[in-house]
Design a protein around this motif. Structure first.
Motif, PDB file in Angstrom:
ATOM      1  N   GLN A  44       0.838  -1.191   0.000  1.00 55.06           N
ATOM      2  CA  GLN A  44       0.000   0.000   0.000  1.00 55.06           C
ATOM      3  C   GLN A  44       0.878   1.248   0.000  1.00 55.06           C
ATOM      4  OE1 GLN A  44      -2.938   0.041   3.140  1.00 55.06           O
ATOM      5  NE2 GLN A  44      -3.610   2.098   2.647  1.00 55.06           N
ATOM      6  N   LEU A  45       1.976   1.215   0.743  1.00 49.14           N
ATOM      7  CA  LEU A  45       2.923   2.329   0.750  1.00 49.14           C
ATOM      8  C   LEU A  45       3.491   2.549  -0.651  1.00 49.14           C
ATOM      9  CD1 LEU A  45       4.755   4.454   2.110  1.00 49.14           C
ATOM     10  CD2 LEU A  45       6.321   2.579   2.670  1.00 49.14           C
ATOM     11  N   ARG A  46       3.885   1.477  -1.297  1.00 53.63           N
ATOM     12  CA  ARG A  46       4.440   1.592  -2.654  1.00 53.63           C
ATOM     13  C   ARG A  46       3.402   2.157  -3.619  1.00 53.63           C
ATOM     14  NH1 ARG A  46       7.261  -3.583  -5.142  1.00 53.63           N
ATOM     15  NH2 ARG A  46       5.159  -4.374  -4.854  1.00 53.63           N
ATOM     16  N   SER A  47       2.154   1.720  -3.508  1.00 55.94           N
ATOM     17  CA  SER A  47       1.083   2.249  -4.363  1.00 55.94           C
ATOM     18  C   SER A  47       0.837   3.729  -4.086  1.00 55.94           C
ATOM     19  CB  SER A  47      -0.215   1.469  -4.146  1.00 55.94           C
ATOM     20  OG  SER A  47      -0.076   0.150  -4.588  1.00 55.94           O
ATOM     21  N   PHE A  48       0.900   4.114  -2.810  1.00 51.85           N
ATOM     22  CA  PHE A  48       0.737   5.515  -2.433  1.00 51.85           C
ATOM     23  C   PHE A  48       1.801   6.374  -3.112  1.00 51.85           C
ATOM     24  CE2 PHE A  48       2.284   8.860   0.428  1.00 51.85           C
ATOM     25  CZ  PHE A  48       1.180   9.691   0.454  1.00 51.85           C
ATOM     26  N   VAL A  49       3.040   5.937  -3.029  1.00 51.12           N
ATOM     27  CA  VAL A  49       4.144   6.694  -3.630  1.00 51.12           C
ATOM     28  C   VAL A  49       3.942   6.804  -5.138  1.00 51.12           C
ATOM     29  CG1 VAL A  49       6.635   6.693  -4.081  1.00 51.12           C
ATOM     30  CG2 VAL A  49       5.769   6.177  -1.786  1.00 51.12           C
ATOM     31  N   ARG A  50       3.523   5.732  -5.780  1.00 54.71           N
ATOM     32  CA  ARG A  50       3.259   5.780  -7.225  1.00 54.71           C
ATOM     33  C   ARG A  50       2.145   6.772  -7.541  1.00 54.71           C
ATOM     34  NH1 ARG A  50       3.602  -0.661  -8.276  1.00 54.71           N
ATOM     35  NH2 ARG A  50       5.865  -0.767  -8.463  1.00 54.71           N
TER      36      ARG A  50
END
Length: 144
Positions: free
Chosen positions: A111-117
């Motif tokens: 979810q963190l990685r998706s947020f950054v994207r």
């Protein structure tokens, strides 16, 4: 969104949350010269921080745990590298409870990685809009 010179000598891309009253601003530093500040993500930041705190386990990197707690407290969240791959973490669970904790941790990190994207996409769209407003070429902008 504002683009400003970064002050960090750290060459790794980083993410920081900056409190601004009842809002949180996202600052992404790509290198020591480029930082993007983007607002409008407060709800997503808080949801992400809650997921990280809820998934807290021995596998959750300490810097990410601290980041989430600071964001929830509306404190300036620590800067940390954003290029860590959640799949690279070694999740070896001894029992069903640990297995569930590991799954929640991996989900929160994804979810963190998706947020950054999502924030990068927002920055890209805002850069394109600014280029059009300034009468520059309306071709897509590449951020590398």
């Amino acid at each position: 969104m504002a683009q400003a010179a970064g002050t960090s000598s750290n060459p790794e891309p980083t993410l920081e949350i900056i409190p601004d009253g009842s809002k949180l601003t996202v600052a992404i530093t790509l290198d020591r010269f480029t930082t993007f500040q983007i607002s409008g993500w407060t709800e997503q930041i808080l949801d992400l921080a809650k997921a990280i705190v809820a998934a807290d386990s021995k596998w959750m990197p300490g810097n990410i745990r601290t980041f989430a707690r600071d964001a929830l407290a509306f404190k300036r969240a620590r800067v940390f590298p954003i290029d860590e791959d959640p799949e690279a973490l070694n999740f070896q669970a001894a029992n069903e409870e640990e297995s569930e904790q590991a799954r929640r941790t991996l989900d929160a990190l994804k979810q963190l990685r998706s947020f950054v994207r999502g924030v990068f996409y927002d920055a890209s769209e805002q850069l394109k809009k600014q280029a059009i407003e300034l009468g520059e070429d309306d071709r897509p902008t590449t951020i590398q």
